[in-house]
Design a protein around this motif. Structure first.
Motif: not given
Length: 75
Positions: A39-42, A44, A59
């Protein structure tokens, strides 16, 4: 007493975490194999801290040990 191979470099690229170990071996695994990382962004996923024992994503509040990674446990 055996020692565990340690990570020297870790990065996120194209949906994968890539870890270079002191032995020169490379571990790659898709972030989709880990519930918290998936579920993390690039940004993060790219924020990876390396400790003597494993990897930490501050994060995302996720930790993976080098021992577990070497055994194929990606969380």
């Amino acid at each position: 007493m055996s020692t565990v191979d340690k990570g020297t470099k870790a990065s996120y690229r194209k949906g994968e975490i890539i870890v270079t170990m002191t032995s020169g071996s490379v571990i790659r695994f898709p972030v989709r194999d880990n519930l918290r990382l998936s579920n993390g962004t690039a940004a993060q996923l790219s924020n990876i801290e390396i400790s003597p024992f494993g990897l930490h994503w501050p994060d995302l509040d996720e930790d993976l040990s080098f021992r577990g990674l070497l055994e194929g446990d990606y969380g």
